[in-house]
Design an enzyme around this catalytic site. Sequence first.
Site, mmCIF file in Angstrom:
data_model
loop_
_atom_site.group_PDB
_atom_site.id
_atom_site.type_symbol
_atom_site.label_atom_id
_atom_site.label_comp_id
_atom_site.label_asym_id
_atom_site.label_seq_id
_atom_site.Cartn_x
_atom_site.Cartn_y
_atom_site.Cartn_z
ATOM 1 N N ASP A 1 0.819 -1.226 0.000
ATOM 2 C CA ASP A 1 0.000 0.000 0.000
ATOM 3 C C ASP A 1 0.845 1.265 0.000
ATOM 4 O OD1 ASP A 1 -2.238 -1.719 0.283
ATOM 5 O OD2 ASP A 1 -1.874 -1.793 2.432
ATOM 6 N N LYS B 1 1.967 2.261 -5.141
ATOM 7 C CA LYS B 1 2.607 1.791 -6.374
ATOM 8 C C LYS B 1 1.757 2.111 -7.607
ATOM 9 C CE LYS B 1 2.993 -2.360 -4.510
ATOM 10 N NZ LYS B 1 2.696 -2.066 -3.088
ATOM 11 N N GLY C 1 -4.457 -4.328 -4.391
ATOM 12 C CA GLY C 1 -5.449 -3.334 -4.813
ATOM 13 C C GLY C 1 -4.696 -2.081 -5.189
ATOM 14 N N HIS C 2 -4.490 -1.871 -6.484
ATOM 15 C CA HIS C 2 -3.723 -0.704 -6.929
ATOM 16 C C HIS C 2 -4.677 0.403 -7.354
ATOM 17 C CE1 HIS C 2 0.093 -3.314 -7.663
ATOM 18 N NE2 HIS C 2 -0.184 -3.128 -6.391
ATOM 19 N N THR D 1 -6.154 -11.613 3.097
ATOM 20 C CA THR D 1 -7.255 -10.970 2.370
ATOM 21 C C THR D 1 -8.380 -11.974 2.074
ATOM 22 O OG1 THR D 1 -6.175 -11.447 0.276
ATOM 23 C CG2 THR D 1 -5.711 -9.297 1.272
ATOM 24 N N ARG E 1 2.645 -29.209 -6.076
ATOM 25 C CA ARG E 1 2.496 -29.713 -7.446
ATOM 26 C C ARG E 1 1.152 -30.327 -7.774
ATOM 27 N NH1 ARG E 1 8.046 -32.077 -6.073
ATOM 28 N NH2 ARG E 1 6.992 -31.658 -4.114
ATOM 29 N N GLN F 1 1.969 -5.937 -3.120
ATOM 30 C CA GLN F 1 2.391 -6.027 -1.707
ATOM 31 C C GLN F 1 3.746 -5.315 -1.514
ATOM 32 O OE1 GLN F 1 1.435 -9.423 -3.133
ATOM 33 N NE2 GLN F 1 -0.570 -8.536 -2.840
ATOM 34 N N GLY G 1 -11.076 -3.165 2.444
ATOM 35 C CA GLY G 1 -11.689 -2.055 3.184
ATOM 36 C C GLY G 1 -11.265 -1.998 4.649
ATOM 37 N N ASP H 1 2.327 14.819 1.757
ATOM 38 C CA ASP H 1 1.301 15.816 2.133
ATOM 39 C C ASP H 1 0.519 15.390 3.386
ATOM 40 O OD1 ASP H 1 0.540 13.798 0.184
ATOM 41 O OD2 ASP H 1 -1.480 14.591 0.372
ATOM 42 N N GLY I 1 0.081 13.955 -3.521
ATOM 43 C CA GLY I 1 -1.342 13.983 -3.828
ATOM 44 C C GLY I 1 -1.695 12.722 -4.610
HETATM 45 P P1 IMP Z 1 -2.659 -12.812 1.670
HETATM 46 O O1 IMP Z 1 -1.700 -12.246 0.685
HETATM 47 O O2 IMP Z 1 -4.100 -12.536 1.329
HETATM 48 O O3 IMP Z 1 -2.396 -14.244 1.972
HETATM 49 O O4 IMP Z 1 -2.430 -12.053 3.068
HETATM 50 C C1 IMP Z 1 -1.202 -12.180 3.793
HETATM 51 C C2 IMP Z 1 -0.821 -10.847 4.433
HETATM 52 O O5 IMP Z 1 -0.484 -9.919 3.426
HETATM 53 C C3 IMP Z 1 -1.960 -10.177 5.233
HETATM 54 O O6 IMP Z 1 -1.383 -9.497 6.329
HETATM 55 C C4 IMP Z 1 -2.555 -9.188 4.255
HETATM 56 O O7 IMP Z 1 -3.195 -8.125 4.895
HETATM 57 C C5 IMP Z 1 -1.286 -8.737 3.543
HETATM 58 N N1 IMP Z 1 -1.543 -8.245 2.193
HETATM 59 C C6 IMP Z 1 -1.835 -8.961 1.081
HETATM 60 N N2 IMP Z 1 -1.981 -8.165 0.026
HETATM 61 C C7 IMP Z 1 -1.752 -6.914 0.452
HETATM 62 C C8 IMP Z 1 -1.716 -5.643 -0.195
HETATM 63 O O8 IMP Z 1 -1.919 -5.517 -1.401
HETATM 64 N N3 IMP Z 1 -1.441 -4.580 0.601
HETATM 65 C C9 IMP Z 1 -1.177 -4.694 1.925
HETATM 66 N N4 IMP Z 1 -1.189 -5.856 2.570
HETATM 67 C C10 IMP Z 1 -1.472 -6.955 1.842
#
Ligand code: IMP
Length: 434
Positions: free
Chosen positions: A13, A16, A40-41, A127, A141, A221, A299, A330, A411
């Site tokens: 987060d 990116k 989530g970009h 998630t 595998r 991530q 969320g 900012d 911003g």
């Molecule tokens: P998973 O990737 O859903 O298995 O989650 C494993 C860990 O990575 C958890 O703590 C999630 O909150 C964190 N995580 C997975 N994707 C993101 C992301 O895009 N941003 C921030 N944290 C993430």
Amino acid sequence: MNTLVLIGAQWGDEGKGKIVHFLGKYADYVVRYQGGPNAGHTIILDGKPFVLHTIPSGMVLPGKICLIANGVVFDPEILYEEVNLLKKQKISVKNRLFISSAAHIILPYHKLLDELREKGNIRIGTTRRGIGPAYADKVVRIGIRLCDFVEEKTFKDLLEKNLREKMPVLKQITTANKIRSEIMKNYKRWKNFLKPMMADTALMLEEAAAKNKNILFESAQGTLLDIDFGTYPYVTSSNPISGGVCIGAGFPPTKIKYVLGIVKAYCTRVGEGPFPTELKDKLGEFMREKGLEYGATTGRPRRCGWFDAVAVRHSVRVNGIDSFAVTKLDCLKGINPLKICIAYKYKGKIIKEFPYSREIIAHCKPVYIEMPGFNQNIRNTDFNKIPENARKYILKLEELTKTKISLVSMGRTREETIVVSKPNPAYEERWGLI
Ligand code: IMP
């Protein structure tokens, strides 16, 4: 040919999506090499936030070729919805989006297994998108790659093998018939949707490199969620670090020219796990509201805290970061003083390098330096004209991380980005980083 790997240097987060949107104009290809729809970009399009989960952020830029490479795990239904959302924005993926034949598919049973595990005694705060179980299948595998998915007989055989293996656990909550019929109800639609996009993406990248194209690799991530270099076990199941490109896209290390690290001017984390500089007070809440720190995929409120230079130095080391883009400067407006963590203290000892031990990282205390805050808006795109204390803060981050800062974002739109003037090796010039 020029290649840039854009990685998150904290817990994800970092912003990116916005930086890909900013630099994407220099790219011919934008490639996702790991993760899946856990990401989530967020990109601001016509003033509105637009979130992509699996498709590279470069898709919103006209004419860019976007690849979902072999290292990604993807959910056909989420991808289908994303493509439809893009269509509504009049963005077509035809002849622009390609998925590796070797990318693994996330199926409904992966999501059920993810949920079951989260309800059990190993809670990571995932998630719940089925990411871990899909990568686990790949490693043991029994995973299903796109090339196997589109061959109906092969797929059905693999599905049955998977159901036989997984039902002893899944029978607590469902039946094999239910899972099978949910998948088969959608199978033809998914197959027809995916088949035209299936490609040998490693070969496409080799050809692109031979044609002297600019290639941008976009990680999901962040480094501190990397399965090897993150705060294990509170990590994701892939390698977001720059080296992940070689395995996750079949792209040779000898051809990677530049690694751009993205860091927030402070720190956030979502889900469980250690976070030494976390602020569990009103200031943390202030940062959350100022930075709109809520997960783009789930969320969930993000945990907020001070910039951690120890953790970011670790990121510099394992990624080979050439320079940083610092985002959300900012959002620190109005906080005085600003603190930066420069070391940890554990049982009376000072620790200067990021520890691997889960005991130490969970119980160490941050050692801070303080910097004066700023109260003015950062409107100027000339780095020398931003508020003096904001500039000093950035220069301190540069000093502590021993890494230059080439971009500062203040911003959500790509226009709100400062290109910090620096010496200009040819590769930086080609990515507009001077
Ligand atoms: P998973 O990737 O859903 O298995 O989650 C494993 C860990 O990575 C958890 O703590 C999630 O909150 C964190 N995580 C997975 N994707 C993101 C992301 O895009 N941003 C921030 N944290 C993430």
